[in-house]
Write an enzyme that holds these catalytic residues in place. Structure first.
Site, mmCIF file in Angstrom:
data_model
loop_
_atom_site.group_PDB
_atom_site.id
_atom_site.type_symbol
_atom_site.label_atom_id
_atom_site.label_comp_id
_atom_site.label_asym_id
_atom_site.label_seq_id
_atom_site.Cartn_x
_atom_site.Cartn_y
_atom_site.Cartn_z
ATOM 1 N N GLY A 15 0.486 -0.969 -0.101
ATOM 2 C CA GLY A 15 -0.212 -0.622 0.064
ATOM 3 C C GLY A 15 0.679 1.283 0.181
ATOM 4 O O GLY A 15 2.122 1.076 -0.079
ATOM 5 N N ALA A 16 0.588 2.541 0.626
ATOM 6 C CA ALA A 16 0.958 3.893 0.141
ATOM 7 C C ALA A 16 2.589 3.443 1.478
ATOM 8 O O ALA A 16 3.122 4.022 1.048
ATOM 9 C CB ALA A 16 0.045 4.607 0.480
ATOM 10 N N LYS A 36 0.054 -9.969 0.099
ATOM 11 C CA LYS A 36 -0.853 -10.448 0.131
ATOM 12 C C LYS A 36 -2.021 -11.268 -0.735
ATOM 13 O O LYS A 36 -1.855 -12.820 -1.230
ATOM 14 C CB LYS A 36 -1.575 -10.840 1.846
ATOM 15 C CG LYS A 36 -1.748 -11.781 1.987
ATOM 16 C CD LYS A 36 -2.502 -11.951 3.568
ATOM 17 C CE LYS A 36 -3.539 -10.825 3.697
ATOM 18 N NZ LYS A 36 -4.138 -10.504 5.414
ATOM 19 N N GLU A 122 -12.485 18.591 7.318
ATOM 20 C CA GLU A 122 -12.716 17.353 7.419
ATOM 21 C C GLU A 122 -13.680 17.013 9.451
ATOM 22 O O GLU A 122 -12.597 18.520 9.517
ATOM 23 C CB GLU A 122 -12.253 16.042 7.229
ATOM 24 C CG GLU A 122 -12.272 16.184 5.888
ATOM 25 C CD GLU A 122 -11.894 14.342 4.625
ATOM 26 O OE1 GLU A 122 -11.922 14.202 3.914
ATOM 27 O OE2 GLU A 122 -10.770 13.714 6.530
ATOM 28 N N HIS A 246 -15.342 4.178 11.867
ATOM 29 C CA HIS A 246 -16.072 5.118 10.675
ATOM 30 C C HIS A 246 -17.872 5.946 11.431
ATOM 31 O O HIS A 246 -18.340 4.429 10.899
ATOM 32 C CB HIS A 246 -16.005 5.018 9.215
ATOM 33 C CG HIS A 246 -15.585 6.025 8.566
ATOM 34 N ND1 HIS A 246 -16.990 6.771 7.893
ATOM 35 C CD2 HIS A 246 -14.773 7.146 8.083
ATOM 36 C CE1 HIS A 246 -17.006 7.894 7.397
ATOM 37 N NE2 HIS A 246 -15.318 7.878 7.064
ATOM 38 N N ARG A 292 -14.375 11.092 14.570
ATOM 39 C CA ARG A 292 -15.312 11.014 14.502
ATOM 40 C C ARG A 292 -15.280 9.639 15.213
ATOM 41 O O ARG A 292 -17.132 9.146 15.693
ATOM 42 C CB ARG A 292 -14.773 9.948 14.012
ATOM 43 C CG ARG A 292 -13.971 10.140 12.232
ATOM 44 C CD ARG A 292 -13.413 9.029 11.119
ATOM 45 N NE ARG A 292 -13.453 9.454 9.665
ATOM 46 C CZ ARG A 292 -12.226 9.406 9.012
ATOM 47 N NH1 ARG A 292 -11.699 8.303 9.721
ATOM 48 N NH2 ARG A 292 -12.643 10.040 7.545
ATOM 49 N N HIS A 353 -13.065 0.638 10.900
ATOM 50 C CA HIS A 353 -12.287 1.354 10.056
ATOM 51 C C HIS A 353 -10.524 1.906 10.271
ATOM 52 O O HIS A 353 -10.397 1.596 9.238
ATOM 53 C CB HIS A 353 -12.843 3.280 9.720
ATOM 54 C CG HIS A 353 -12.407 3.983 9.326
ATOM 55 N ND1 HIS A 353 -12.383 3.247 7.577
ATOM 56 C CD2 HIS A 353 -12.183 4.960 8.805
ATOM 57 C CE1 HIS A 353 -11.397 4.263 6.696
ATOM 58 N NE2 HIS A 353 -11.125 4.845 7.733
ATOM 59 N N ARG A 388 -7.835 8.780 16.253
ATOM 60 C CA ARG A 388 -7.223 9.931 14.884
ATOM 61 C C ARG A 388 -8.161 10.568 14.225
ATOM 62 O O ARG A 388 -9.393 10.883 13.868
ATOM 63 C CB ARG A 388 -6.824 8.833 13.872
ATOM 64 C CG ARG A 388 -6.982 8.774 12.575
ATOM 65 C CD ARG A 388 -6.688 8.291 11.219
ATOM 66 N NE ARG A 388 -8.495 7.937 10.859
ATOM 67 C CZ ARG A 388 -8.648 7.982 10.018
ATOM 68 N NH1 ARG A 388 -7.192 8.123 9.251
ATOM 69 N NH2 ARG A 388 -9.717 7.380 9.154
#
Length: 543
Positions: A15-16, A36, A122, A246, A292, A353, A388
């Site tokens: 990923g990133a 994977k 956000e 989330h 959140r 999430h 987070r």
């Protein structure tokens, strides 16, 4: 027949965080990046929102730091927060240099941006500081970085590789002063053989563990593999009790794991009950822009209070062209299920999430084990604290991946290539004829974690969960000892271990803070501390 590979750097996860580490390392190093499943099977590809950073002339580093500290509910590591935010601009500049197609401002739009890119806001942020590529930022970043990685001859991208365990000098009884990571044993799903990867440096970039819950926005690969492997290798983990739910995932029987980006609320979407009544003002003055954890608990409360299956997210009061331009992915996906978001509210529910805790690391991404790094959602840096803040996670990926790559580069000449690692021994196991055990245990584990270790917790629920987790762990480890490994078995073994770490961490926290809310301890502690667990014999591990 099993294979033996040697690399300078082994990166587990594509990923990133994994790709950024690989692309930042010098080109003279040989690098293996293992996935994977398919290369795009991780969480990065599905990320909708964006990357947070100080990018607006009215914004400041201190403002971003303070917003993060507030969202983290008094538990953030301030050094980690400053380090991440102070490096936000350089990380985003690097992404722009790679060619990530971030959304630009329209010529008619007035902006305070330090460059010509559209910034959104956000939950928890006091400024517009989220740079994005419409509502498919993850896909844009992943595709760009993957294209660069494919052009680098020293980077080998290898799919269908499920890492089983790390190889360490202690496990091999090698006479060394310091325990060190030497590589990993990896199941090649194409050949069903376990290969040996020897590496001077190993980087865990396997993502989070939200698949431990019944309802999640994450892809199937989010099984906490890196956390479990690091724990078995002797690494500490931190703050595993803080699992972010989330608030808004699409509620539809066929809409598997589809996240409704927080940016909708950032652009003015309202949360409503089935009768059309807004309710967030009863829970927080910031209403839909509250962090959140507050929004998720508010939705959970209203669903339980009214006995309803979902609430609704409504942005239909905005111009249709605006909605389609800024949220094309959400618009098209919802339309495929019969919801025209320019006219209709979206049915939503909370879902697991993001894993705020993980493998404990320093500012170089280095773990307790020599030559082993953890980056991205696998790691616990201290940035997120008890909750987070939106879009800080992708930022953390890039900042810490680049820091880890820099540290590996500095240590390059000091670490020799491991030699003569033993091949995986499968001589005493046989093929399974009872895979139904894996399926049953997988479902039981995720259901009791949702019911007992979810958005709202109690001592009684946690005790029940711990008892069940340890029974399952015993069954699964017995199965693992007798049968050939499969990807499903590897993931289940990791998931049940991570579940126990989450439960034990939750039991240690005698307060409600951020993402950890318990009816038995509803108040904040006067002296908050991180929950750090270190591998110990089971006799000393009960908490």
């Amino acid at each position: 027949m099993s294979q033996y590979y040697q690399y300078d750097v082994l990166i587990i996860g594509s990923g990133a965080a994994g790709l950024t580490t690989a692309l930042t390392l010098p080109q003279h190093l040989s690098i293996a990046v293992l996935s994977k499943g398919n290369l795009s099977s991780g969480s990065t590809y599905w990320a909708q929102g964006g990357v947070a950073g100080v990018l607006d002339e009215t914004d400041t580093i201190e403002s971003h730091v303070q917003d993060t500290l507030v969202a983290g509910a008094g538990l953030c590591n301030e050094d980690a927060v400053h380090f991440t935010v102070e490096n936000s601009r350089s990380a985003i500049d690097w992404l722009i240099e790679q060619g990530v197609p971030f959304t630009r401002n329209e010529p008619s739009e007035s902006t305070n941006s330090l460059f010509d890119y559209h910034l959104t806001r956000e939950g928890g942020h006091s400024h517009r500081r989220i740079i994005h590529a419409a509502d498919a930022t993850g896909a844009a970043i992943f595709s760009t970085l993957l294209e660069h990685a494919r052009q680098r001859e020293n980077i080998h991208l290898i799919e269908q590789q499920a890492a089983i365990d790390l190889i360490t000098s202690k496990k091999l009884n090698r006479d060394t002063q310091t325990d060190a990571c030497l590589g990993a044993y990896v199941l090649n799903s194409a050949t069903n053989e376990v290969d040996t990867y020897a590496a001077r440096f190993t980087v865990l970039a396997t993502g989070g563990a939200a698949k431990v819950y019944l309802y999640t926005s994450n892809p199937d690969s989010a099984c906490g593999d890196g956390v479990a492997m690091a724990w078995r290798a002797g690494c500490s983990v931190g703050n595993m009790e803080f699992n972010q739910f989330h608030p808004t995932c699409l509620y539809h029987p066929e809409a598997k794991n589809f996240l409704i980006t927080e940016a909708l609320r950032g652009e003015g979407a309202h949360l409503k009950l089935p009768n059309g009544e807004r309710f967030m003002s009863r829970f927080d003055s910031r209403e839909e822009l509250a962090p959140r954890d507050i929004v998720a608990r508010a939705i959970d409360h209203e669903m339980k209070r009214l006995g309803i299956e979902c609430v609704y997210l409504d942005i239909s009061h905005k111009p249709a062209d605006f909605i389609k331009e800024h949220f094309p992915t959400v618009y098209e996906r919802c339309l495929s299920f019969g919801f025209d978001i320019t006219q209709d509210p979206i049915p939503v529910v909370p879902a697991a999430h993001y894993t705020c805790g993980g493998v404990a690391v320093d500012q170089h991404g280095h773990t307790d084990l020599a030559n082993l790094y953890a980056v991205g959602e696998t790691s616990f840096t201290g940035l997120h604290g008890a909750n987070r803040m939106a879009s800080n996670s992708l930022l953390e990926c890039f900042v810490y991946a680049r820091a880890a790559a820099k540290d590996i580069t500095l240590l390059d000449s000091q670490v020799p290539l491991p030699s003569d690692l033993p091949h995986w021994d499968a001589s005493l196991v046989r093929d399974s004829d009872e895979d139904v055990i894996i399926t049953h245990n997988w479902e039981e584990l995720r259901r009791f974690m949702w019911n007992y270790v979810g958005i709202v917790r109690t001592n009684k629920r946690l005790l029940r969960a711990l008892h069940r987790a340890r029974l399952l762990e015993y069954e699964i480890n017995e199965f693992y000892s007798n049968y050939r490994v499969s990807r499903d078995l590897i993931e289940l073994r990791n998931l049940v271990l991570v579940a126990e770490l989450i439960i034990r961490s939750a039991m240690k926290r005698k307060e409600s803070r951020g993402l950890h809310y318990t009816l038995d301890y509803p108040n904040l502690s006067d002296q908050p501390q991180d929950t750090i667990l270190s591998p110990l014999p089971r006799a000393n591990a009960d908490d």
